[in-house]
Scaffold this motif. Structure first.
Motif, PDB file in Angstrom:
ATOM      1  N   HIS B   6      -3.936  -5.970 -20.122  1.00  0.00           N
ATOM      2  CA  HIS B   6      -3.134  -6.065 -18.909  1.00  0.00           C
ATOM      3  C   HIS B   6      -2.150  -7.211 -19.070  1.00  0.00           C
ATOM      4  O   HIS B   6      -2.574  -8.334 -19.343  1.00  0.00           O
ATOM      5  CB  HIS B   6      -4.023  -6.333 -17.692  1.00  0.00           C
ATOM      6  N   SER B   8       0.045 -10.305 -18.054  1.00  0.00           N
ATOM      7  CA  SER B   8       0.013 -11.262 -16.953  1.00  0.00           C
ATOM      8  C   SER B   8       1.288 -11.064 -16.135  1.00  0.00           C
ATOM      9  O   SER B   8       2.211 -10.372 -16.575  1.00  0.00           O
ATOM     10  CB  SER B   8      -0.038 -12.692 -17.499  1.00  0.00           C
ATOM     11  N   ASP B  10       3.642 -13.051 -15.714  1.00  0.00           N
ATOM     12  CA  ASP B  10       4.765 -13.555 -16.508  1.00  0.00           C
ATOM     13  C   ASP B  10       5.214 -12.574 -17.579  1.00  0.00           C
ATOM     14  O   ASP B  10       6.376 -12.573 -17.988  1.00  0.00           O
ATOM     15  CB  ASP B  10       4.361 -14.860 -17.230  1.00  0.00           C
ATOM     16  N   GLU B  11       4.276 -11.791 -18.065  1.00  0.00           N
ATOM     17  CA  GLU B  11       4.594 -10.865 -19.154  1.00  0.00           C
ATOM     18  C   GLU B  11       5.178  -9.540 -18.668  1.00  0.00           C
ATOM     19  O   GLU B  11       5.671  -8.745 -19.462  1.00  0.00           O
ATOM     20  CB  GLU B  11       3.324 -10.565 -19.969  1.00  0.00           C
ATOM     21  N   GLY B  64       1.784  -3.317 -15.888  1.00  0.00           N
ATOM     22  CA  GLY B  64       1.277  -4.378 -15.010  1.00  0.00           C
ATOM     23  C   GLY B  64       1.251  -3.969 -13.549  1.00  0.00           C
ATOM     24  O   GLY B  64       0.972  -4.793 -12.676  1.00  0.00           O
ATOM     25  N   ARG B  67      -4.325  -2.533 -12.221  1.00  0.00           N
ATOM     26  CA  ARG B  67      -5.367  -3.100 -13.077  1.00  0.00           C
ATOM     27  C   ARG B  67      -6.499  -2.080 -13.145  1.00  0.00           C
ATOM     28  O   ARG B  67      -6.900  -1.510 -12.127  1.00  0.00           O
ATOM     29  CB  ARG B  67      -5.877  -4.418 -12.500  1.00  0.00           C
ATOM     30  N   ARG B  80      -1.745  -3.954  -8.396  1.00  0.00           N
ATOM     31  CA  ARG B  80      -1.570  -5.411  -8.518  1.00  0.00           C
ATOM     32  C   ARG B  80      -0.431  -5.861  -7.599  1.00  0.00           C
ATOM     33  O   ARG B  80       0.595  -6.384  -8.044  1.00  0.00           O
ATOM     34  CB  ARG B  80      -1.273  -5.767  -9.968  1.00  0.00           C
ATOM     35  N   ASP B  83       0.733  -9.638  -7.844  1.00  0.00           N
ATOM     36  CA  ASP B  83       1.457  -9.945  -9.081  1.00  0.00           C
ATOM     37  C   ASP B  83       2.853  -9.328  -9.069  1.00  0.00           C
ATOM     38  O   ASP B  83       3.825  -9.945  -9.514  1.00  0.00           O
ATOM     39  CB  ASP B  83       0.674  -9.420 -10.301  1.00  0.00           C
ATOM     40  N   ARG B  87       6.366 -11.405  -9.189  1.00  0.00           N
ATOM     41  CA  ARG B  87       7.300 -11.210 -10.310  1.00  0.00           C
ATOM     42  C   ARG B  87       8.602 -10.539  -9.871  1.00  0.00           C
ATOM     43  O   ARG B  87       9.679 -10.893 -10.364  1.00  0.00           O
ATOM     44  CB  ARG B  87       6.574 -10.352 -11.358  1.00  0.00           C
TER      45      ARG B  87
END
Lengths: 114, 114
Positions: B6, B8, B10-11, B64, B67, B80, B83, B87
């Protein structure tokens, strides 16, 4: 080109719009056009062949993201910001903010951006 | 599956997220999961083969957007949302609102949604 078909705001679809906005070159073009100014295709600079750039501009137009017009032998393109906002409120701003933050499409610009 | 990767927050990338959200089945899955509840894969109903559904769930996970966790022989999936909001502020809500309005992914649902 002369008979370019542009979907009305009602005809725009979420899937076509999301697809149009899921490529770094196309996102870069939208960023360049986000100041609302109409640009000649010749003004646009992108790290792809002219035929590929033309394809990307067609995908954006067919989805309703941009409007293209021809004047003599030149083509011009403008972002349909109001139609996008009407049809998909908040979407364009969210994509532009994320693209700015992440630098998506940074290699797309204007030829004479000096 | 056991070692599912998975990204993050940031990714996550804008292009992968937009691509994940540019398919009607995947948009439908996100709508089903938008209530925040974790769902077993077996609870999800979509008008595609199980292998295709599995592929769509993998695309969402790899981007992302969701999950996935495995418990014994069962897989569970959750959106998610936090997240995504961190982002790409505003993106998910804009997509969900447009999808609701347009009925994108209406054929995706829960098996026992009676």
């Amino acid at each position: 080109m002369k008979q370019a078909r542009h979907p009305s705001a009602d005809e725009m679809t979420l899937v076509a719009t999301m697809t149009a906005l899921s490529d770094p070159i196309r996102i870069g073009l939208v960023r360049v056009l986000s100041d609302g100014r109409e640009r000649g295709w010749g003004e646009l600079r992108a790290p792809v062949a002219k035929s590929t750039l033309s394809h990307h501009l067609k995908v954006l137009r067919d989805a309703g993201v941009t409007r293209t017009r021809q004047e003599g032998t030149r083509c011009y393109v403008v972002l349909r910001r109001d139609d996008l906002e009407l049809r998909f409120p908040g979407l364009l701003d969210a994509v532009l903010a994320a693209a700015d933050d992440e630098g998506v499409g940074d290699r797309v610009g204007l030829v004479d951006a000096r």
